[in-house]
Design a protein around this motif. Structure first.
Motif, PDB file in Angstrom:
ATOM      1  N   HIS A 221      -5.608   2.345  -6.174  1.00 19.92           N
ATOM      2  CA  HIS A 221      -4.593   3.577  -6.090  1.00 19.92           C
ATOM      3  C   HIS A 221      -4.579   4.239  -7.718  1.00 19.92           C
ATOM      4  O   HIS A 221      -3.810   5.004  -7.801  1.00 19.92           O
ATOM      5  CB  HIS A 221      -3.079   3.172  -5.754  1.00 19.92           C
ATOM      6  CG  HIS A 221      -3.011   3.116  -4.329  1.00 19.92           C
ATOM      7  ND1 HIS A 221      -3.232   1.847  -3.825  1.00 19.92           N
ATOM      8  CD2 HIS A 221      -2.512   3.899  -3.369  1.00 19.92           C
ATOM      9  CE1 HIS A 221      -3.188   1.982  -2.237  1.00 19.92           C
ATOM     10  NE2 HIS A 221      -2.750   3.045  -2.051  1.00 19.92           N
TER      11      HIS A 221
ATOM     12  N   GLY B  93       0.594  -1.167  -0.107  1.00 25.34           N
ATOM     13  CA  GLY B  93      -0.126  -0.120   0.080  1.00 25.34           C
ATOM     14  C   GLY B  93       0.911   1.339  -0.079  1.00 25.34           C
ATOM     15  O   GLY B  93       0.711   2.216  -0.756  1.00 25.34           O
ATOM     16  N   SER B  94       1.746   1.366   0.852  1.00 31.10           N
ATOM     17  CA  SER B  94       2.749   2.603   1.088  1.00 31.10           C
ATOM     18  C   SER B  94       3.454   2.942  -0.203  1.00 31.10           C
ATOM     19  O   SER B  94       3.820   3.642  -0.655  1.00 31.10           O
ATOM     20  CB  SER B  94       3.530   2.632   2.123  1.00 31.10           C
ATOM     21  OG  SER B  94       4.595   1.604   2.283  1.00 31.10           O
TER      22      SER B  94
ATOM     23  N   ALA C 272       1.893   6.375  -7.236  1.00 32.60           N
ATOM     24  CA  ALA C 272       0.753   7.172  -7.614  1.00 32.60           C
ATOM     25  C   ALA C 272       1.158   8.605  -7.472  1.00 32.60           C
ATOM     26  O   ALA C 272       0.955   9.469  -8.182  1.00 32.60           O
ATOM     27  CB  ALA C 272      -0.599   6.968  -6.707  1.00 32.60           C
ATOM     28  N   GLU C 273       2.122   9.017  -6.709  1.00 33.09           N
ATOM     29  CA  GLU C 273       2.512  10.199  -6.311  1.00 33.09           C
ATOM     30  C   GLU C 273       3.628  11.018  -7.408  1.00 33.09           C
ATOM     31  O   GLU C 273       3.631  11.733  -8.090  1.00 33.09           O
ATOM     32  CB  GLU C 273       2.747  10.586  -4.873  1.00 33.09           C
ATOM     33  CG  GLU C 273       2.901  12.157  -4.723  1.00 33.09           C
ATOM     34  CD  GLU C 273       3.354  12.563  -3.335  1.00 33.09           C
ATOM     35  OE1 GLU C 273       3.201  11.496  -2.462  1.00 33.09           O
ATOM     36  OE2 GLU C 273       3.886  13.748  -3.035  1.00 33.09           O
TER      37      GLU C 273
ATOM     38  N   GLU D 224       1.261   4.143  -3.002  1.00 33.12           N
ATOM     39  CA  GLU D 224       1.012   5.433  -2.812  1.00 33.12           C
ATOM     40  C   GLU D 224       2.039   6.468  -3.326  1.00 33.12           C
ATOM     41  O   GLU D 224       1.810   7.399  -3.957  1.00 33.12           O
ATOM     42  CB  GLU D 224       0.909   5.821  -1.234  1.00 33.12           C
ATOM     43  CG  GLU D 224      -0.715   6.038  -0.730  1.00 33.12           C
ATOM     44  CD  GLU D 224      -0.308   6.042   0.809  1.00 33.12           C
ATOM     45  OE1 GLU D 224       0.394   6.816   1.509  1.00 33.12           O
ATOM     46  OE2 GLU D 224      -1.088   5.238   1.406  1.00 33.12           O
ATOM     47  N   ALA D 225       3.290   5.927  -2.967  1.00 38.62           N
ATOM     48  CA  ALA D 225       4.500   6.686  -3.673  1.00 38.62           C
ATOM     49  C   ALA D 225       4.460   6.570  -5.145  1.00 38.62           C
ATOM     50  O   ALA D 225       4.779   7.687  -5.706  1.00 38.62           O
ATOM     51  CB  ALA D 225       5.900   6.138  -2.977  1.00 38.62           C
TER      52      ALA D 225
END
Ligand code: NAD
Length: 283
Positions: free
Chosen positions: A112, A80-81, A87-88, A84-85
């Motif tokens: 995501h 998950g984390s 996607a950013e 997130e990175a």
């Protein structure tokens, strides 16, 4: 020649699988670099001449600039984390992974907003050891590497992931995510649970039983030596398929128990003998 035009590879997580992938991809002549959260691992990789960093953001920005294939090689709970990175910092890269459960992985990627250029992967290779120190350049040689085909799979990304697997020495097997999960529940996750039961049965026999244990016990319990946290996460992520396989196995065990209790043991292990012969024919 393939390697000359092959896209660079960015590996996130340099453990047994990710570390082996970094080594194998670099050995094909591709540009390959990796991220790991621990400085010790990154130093160990750099000491051997590999390109590695503890900076996830910089690693991903580099992947976006270079049009690299990004490979997620961390355990499911850490996915998950990492997503997130991505996607950013690199939302448009070609994305794959090596996580052993494909449906949950695809769902996390979708959550995501990263499905468009994602194709799942699962190299059927490993050892009971873990971490960068256990990684090897030839871990994937002659292994089967599942590359998923689901609704909406981008054929170009699929081919790029398949080429990477082939460059690492593997044989590519296409499969739908759900189909893959049902299959590995039987041949990978169920054996972990059975190995645990067998290890406990042996240990319950005390020093004498363990002292007498030889090949059958060693082979049957081999995977019980895998790091429990990794196995637990794998089983949890594939719970529904594993429940089906466990129920079938419990039915076999119950039938064997009944036969033993009744003294009607003429065909106690016949079905297993035949099923194993089928595996031998295919192998
Ligand atoms: P490993 O323990 O050897 O490596 C895991 C890596 O993930 C390490 O580099 C660790 O630093 C990193 N990591 C863990 N938590 C993290 C977090 N929160 N943030 C950032 N990094 C984190 O494990 P492995 O065997 O290489 O497994 C990696 C993946 O490969 C898993 O998803 C597993 O399902 C899959 N896989 C394992 C095998 C096997 O036999 N071991 C086979 C095929 C696929």
């Amino acid at each position: 020649l393939t390697a000359t035009f092959a896209p660079p590879v960015c590996v996130l997580g340099l453990g047994l699988i990710g570390g082996s992938l970094l080594r194998a991809a670099a050995a094909t002549g591709r540009h390959a670099w990796g991220y790991n959260r621990s400085p010790e691992v990154v130093h160990a990789a750099r000491d051997l001449g590999f390109d590695a960093s503890t900076d996830l953001t910089a690693t991903l920005e580099r992947a976006a600039d270079a049009n690299a294939i990004v490979v997620i090689a961390v355990p499911m709970p850490a996915v998950g984390s990492i997503l997130e990175a991505i996607a950013e910092h690199a939302p448009d890269v070609a994305l794959t992974d090596v996580v052993s459960v494909k449906s949950e992985m695809a769902a996390a990627v979708a959550a995501h907003g990263l499905s468009r250029r994602f194709v799942g992967g699962h190299p059927m290779a490993g050892t009971a050891e873990s971490g960068w120190a256990a990684s090897t350049v030839d871990l994937f040689r002659d292994a089967v590497w599942v590359v998923t085909v689901d609704d909406g799979t981008d054929p170009e990304v699929w081919q790029a992931v398949a080429d990477l697997a082939i460059d690492c020495g593997s044989v590519v097997v296409p499969a739908e995510s759900a189909e893959h999960d049902a299959a590995v529940a039987r041949i990978s996750h169920l054996p972990h649970v059975l190995a645990e039961a067998l290890a406990l049965a042996g240990a319950a026999g005390g020093d004498l039983a363990l002292g007498l244990a030889a090949g059958s016990f060693r082979d049957g319990t081999r995977v019980a030596a895998t790091a429990p946290a990794l196995v637990d996460a794998m089983c949890e992520a594939n719970a529904s398929a594993l429940l089906v396989a466990l129920d079938e196995t419990l039915a076999v065990l119950s039938a064997a128990r009944e036969q033993l209790a009744d003294g009607s043991t003429a065909d106690l292990t016949r079905a297993g003998f035949d099923a194993r012969a089928r595996y031998d024919q295919q192998a």
